[in-house]
Design an enzyme around this catalytic site. Structure first.
Site, PDB file in Angstrom:
ATOM      1  N   ARG A   1       0.881  -1.175   0.000  1.00  0.00           N
ATOM      2  CA  ARG A   1       0.000   0.000   0.000  1.00  0.00           C
ATOM      3  C   ARG A   1       0.911   1.216   0.000  1.00  0.00           C
ATOM      4  O   ARG A   1       1.952   1.228   0.668  1.00  0.00           O
ATOM      5  CB  ARG A   1      -0.845   0.041   1.280  1.00  0.00           C
ATOM      6  CG  ARG A   1      -1.836  -1.090   1.403  1.00  0.00           C
ATOM      7  CD  ARG A   1      -3.222  -0.581   1.046  1.00  0.00           C
ATOM      8  NE  ARG A   1      -4.122  -1.657   0.686  1.00  0.00           N
ATOM      9  CZ  ARG A   1      -4.838  -2.375   1.545  1.00  0.00           C
ATOM     10  NH1 ARG A   1      -4.752  -2.123   2.810  1.00  0.00           N
ATOM     11  NH2 ARG A   1      -5.655  -3.312   1.122  1.00  0.00           N
TER      12      ARG A   1
ATOM     13  N   LYS B   1       4.629   4.581   5.364  1.00  0.00           N
ATOM     14  CA  LYS B   1       4.460   5.603   6.398  1.00  0.00           C
ATOM     15  C   LYS B   1       5.242   5.258   7.655  1.00  0.00           C
ATOM     16  O   LYS B   1       5.332   4.089   8.039  1.00  0.00           O
ATOM     17  CB  LYS B   1       2.953   5.669   6.724  1.00  0.00           C
ATOM     18  CG  LYS B   1       2.535   6.818   7.559  1.00  0.00           C
ATOM     19  CD  LYS B   1       2.335   8.082   6.756  1.00  0.00           C
ATOM     20  CE  LYS B   1       2.062   9.277   7.632  1.00  0.00           C
ATOM     21  NZ  LYS B   1       3.308   9.783   8.281  1.00  0.00           N
TER      22      LYS B   1
ATOM     23  N   ASP C   1      -6.192  -0.632  10.073  1.00  0.00           N
ATOM     24  CA  ASP C   1      -6.779  -0.314   8.764  1.00  0.00           C
ATOM     25  C   ASP C   1      -6.391   1.060   8.246  1.00  0.00           C
ATOM     26  O   ASP C   1      -7.238   1.799   7.729  1.00  0.00           O
ATOM     27  CB  ASP C   1      -8.316  -0.436   8.821  1.00  0.00           C
ATOM     28  CG  ASP C   1      -8.758  -1.884   8.844  1.00  0.00           C
ATOM     29  OD1 ASP C   1      -8.092  -2.714   8.197  1.00  0.00           O
ATOM     30  OD2 ASP C   1      -9.760  -2.187   9.524  1.00  0.00           O
TER      31      ASP C   1
ATOM     32  N   LYS D   1      10.359   3.781   8.126  1.00  0.00           N
ATOM     33  CA  LYS D   1      10.871   4.483   9.297  1.00  0.00           C
ATOM     34  C   LYS D   1      12.214   5.113   8.952  1.00  0.00           C
ATOM     35  O   LYS D   1      12.943   4.590   8.097  1.00  0.00           O
ATOM     36  CB  LYS D   1      11.079   3.489  10.461  1.00  0.00           C
ATOM     37  CG  LYS D   1      11.177   4.148  11.809  1.00  0.00           C
ATOM     38  CD  LYS D   1       9.796   4.513  12.321  1.00  0.00           C
ATOM     39  CE  LYS D   1       9.789   4.973  13.731  1.00  0.00           C
ATOM     40  NZ  LYS D   1       8.472   4.761  14.340  1.00  0.00           N
TER      41      LYS D   1
ATOM     42  N   THR E   1      -0.937   9.773  19.834  1.00  0.00           N
ATOM     43  CA  THR E   1      -0.421   8.465  20.255  1.00  0.00           C
ATOM     44  C   THR E   1      -0.816   8.200  21.711  1.00  0.00           C
ATOM     45  O   THR E   1      -1.265   7.097  22.055  1.00  0.00           O
ATOM     46  CB  THR E   1       1.101   8.372  20.049  1.00  0.00           C
ATOM     47  OG1 THR E   1       1.410   8.866  18.741  1.00  0.00           O
ATOM     48  CG2 THR E   1       1.599   6.957  20.154  1.00  0.00           C
TER      49      THR E   1
ATOM     50  N   SER F   1      -2.216  10.544  11.708  1.00  0.00           N
ATOM     51  CA  SER F   1      -1.417  10.952  10.537  1.00  0.00           C
ATOM     52  C   SER F   1      -2.187  10.646   9.251  1.00  0.00           C
ATOM     53  O   SER F   1      -2.152  11.424   8.291  1.00  0.00           O
ATOM     54  CB  SER F   1      -0.101  10.181  10.495  1.00  0.00           C
ATOM     55  OG  SER F   1       0.859  10.799  11.308  1.00  0.00           O
TER      56      SER F   1
HETATM   57  N1  GLU Z   1       6.357   7.739  14.783  1.00  0.00           N
HETATM   58  C1  GLU Z   1       5.020   7.286  15.017  1.00  0.00           C
HETATM   59  C2  GLU Z   1       4.977   5.777  15.120  1.00  0.00           C
HETATM   60  O1  GLU Z   1       5.947   5.138  15.385  1.00  0.00           O
HETATM   61  C3  GLU Z   1       4.037   7.876  14.037  1.00  0.00           C
HETATM   62  C4  GLU Z   1       4.184   7.451  12.610  1.00  0.00           C
HETATM   63  C5  GLU Z   1       3.301   8.223  11.634  1.00  0.00           C
HETATM   64  O2  GLU Z   1       2.474   8.992  12.068  1.00  0.00           O
HETATM   65  O3  GLU Z   1       3.503   8.009  10.446  1.00  0.00           O
HETATM   66  O4  GLU Z   1       3.957   5.174  15.022  1.00  0.00           O
END
Ligand code: GLU
Length: 472
Positions: free
Chosen positions: A67, A71, A100, A107, A195, A364
């Site tokens: 996909r 991210k 989902d 990363k 988070t 996000s």
């Molecule tokens: N750094 C965060 C994580 O580990 C957010 C990642 C994001 O929002 O793309 O989930």
């Protein structure tokens, strides 16, 4: 700290995933395709700081592209390496799938101690790192979208977005090239807290399941439960704040880099946060006792332990002595593979990272959608909903001959704004994902813990996409 004979972070994630793959009888080819990290970029680039050239090292790993975009956050940390970045990228793949969020996993990390540089220097370094990532095809709204992580926040995301915009002014979606931006630069309400908020929603959902309450040996509700939290960064601070202020949880210890604070009466998180902002340390905080050996406090008896700092904090060395009924992994990878096995044997319940800290990437996703639709959520319907509310209240008054109280009228007529919608979307996401994990645990006789259930549920979705489309 990890003992010498424990596997690396990436290996540890793989071993946990293998357990799920075995439990679900997935064919080895598909399993291998899912587990493999698609690409890793390492860059080394020079920046002139205070008249001297310094060479920085950074990575961006794309674990999956089934996909797009892929991210995941970018961390700025003095300790980072490729193994860690790959492990974190893999976690992003499973994290997105379980909640989902239709993204692959990625990363990044920059090897840097941000405290050694001033604002302008950090801006220069961030912009230069962005340039490397964009030029090498590891950053764009369509293919790879970073976000904040340890050591980075809204400010760094704004620099990244601005650098991308200068490189690609023709890209109508340039602002979607990164998430976690300040609200005035295309960010979304509620992303900073997301988070921590997700951790709260995960725990609330756990407490809605009587079988889970029982298996953790709890009685009653979340209110009054004791909690030890490690790390008062963005995630830990928000989780602790919401759990104490809104759910009546008692934080009996906070563990930080420079030691731990203990108070069985409960620590006021907002006061502590102010204290840290003022003094740069948890030391000398009134109304709590200070303990030099922070790691030891992980072993303090409590209902809920929330590691919200670094990976590999609960290891083969200390797992046996952990004295919590429930561990909620707000950090990525805080429990090593071996420690996970020990804790499972002990009957400690673990809400795993791939689910527990997925609130960030979920919001996000909302931000990315907001950016590519070029409009904030709620803009079209807020006033319309308010009008409908007024009509409904008037209709009630007409039908009953009684007047609707002002309180009731204002709650019926309040149209949802962006923050309401973000929180509602996040809450729904966290509930649904937990229910999928729970269903997997109930319906697969080879699955005995929430982590394996989470991976089975997540990998089932990813495998479907590989099986439906095939390998290209
Ligand atoms: N750094 C965060 C994580 O580990 C957010 C990642 C994001 O929002 O793309 O989930």
């Amino acid at each position: 700290m990890k003992t010498n004979n424990e596997p690396s972070f990436r290996k540890s994630v793989d071993l946990m995933v293998d357990k799920a793959i075995t439990a679900m009888n997935l064919d080895m080819g598909t399993a291998q395709a899912i587990k493999t990290c698609n690409a890793v970029l390492q860059v080394k680039f020079p920046v002139k700081i205070r008249g001297k050239i310094e060479v920085f090292t950074g990575w961006r790993a794309t674990h999956s592209t089934h996909r797009l975009p892929s991210k995941g956050g970018i961390r700025f940390a003095p300790y980072a390496d490729q193994d860690e970045v790959e492990a974190l990228a893999a976690l992003m793949t499973y994290k997105c799938a379980i909640v989902d969020v239709p993204f692959g996993g990625s990363k990044g990390a920059l090897l840097i101690d941000p405290s050694l540089y001033d604002r302008d220097e950090l801006e220069m370094i961030t912009r230069r790192f962005t340039l490397e990532l964009v030029r090498k095809g590891f950053l764009s709204p369509a293919t790879n979208v970073p976000a904040p992580d340890m050591g980075t926040g809204q400010r760094e995301m704004a620099w990244i977005a601005d650098t991308y915009k200068h490189l690609h002014p023709e890209d109508i979606n340039y602002v979607a090239c990164v998430t976690g931006k300040p609200v005035h630069h295309g960010g979304i309400q509620g992303r900073v807290e997301a988070t921590g908020r997700g951790v709260q929603y995960a725990i609330r959902e756990f407490f809605r399941h009587s079988e889970d309450i029982k298996s953790a040996n709890f009685t009653g509700t979340l209110e009054g439960k004791t909690c030890v939290i490690q790390g008062l960064g963005n995630v830990g601070y928000h989780a602790a704040k919401f759990l104490t202020e809104e759910d009546g949880v008692i934080i009996t210890a906070v563990i930080e880099r420079d030691g731990a604070l203990i108070s069985d009466q409960g620590i006021n998180i907002e006061d502590l946060f102010q204290h840290i902002s003022e003094h740069g340390t948890i030391k000398n905080f009134p109304s709590a006792s200070f303990e030099e050996d922070g790691l030891k406090v992980l072993e303090k008896e409590c209902d809920i332990l929330i590691p919200a700092a670094l990976e590999s904090q609960i290891t083969l060395e200390n797992a046996d002595r952990i004295n919590a009924k429930l561990i909620v992994e707000a950090a990525n990878g805080p429990i090593t593979y071996g420690a996970d096995e020990t804790l499972n044997k002990k009957g400690t319940i673990i809400i795993p990272d791939a689910y527990a800290n997925a609130g960030g990437v979920t919001v996000s996703y909302f931000e990315w959608i907001r950016n590519i639709s070029h409009m904030r959520f709620g803009r079209m319907q807020k006033r319309h909903d308010e009008l409908r509310g007024h009509q409904f209240a008037s209709m009630l008054e007409e039908a009953t001959g009684k007047s609707v109280s002002n309180n009731l009228r204002s709650s019926i007529t309040k149209g949802a704004d962006e923050l309401d919608l973000v929180r509602s979307g996040l809450d729904d996401t966290m509930r649904l994902a937990y229910q999928q994990i729970r269903d997997t645990l109930d319906n697969n006789e080879n699955v005995h813990d929430l982590r394996t259930a989470c991976y089975v549920a997540s990998i089932t979705k990813i495998a479907r996409s590989y099986i439906d489309i095939g390998v290209f």
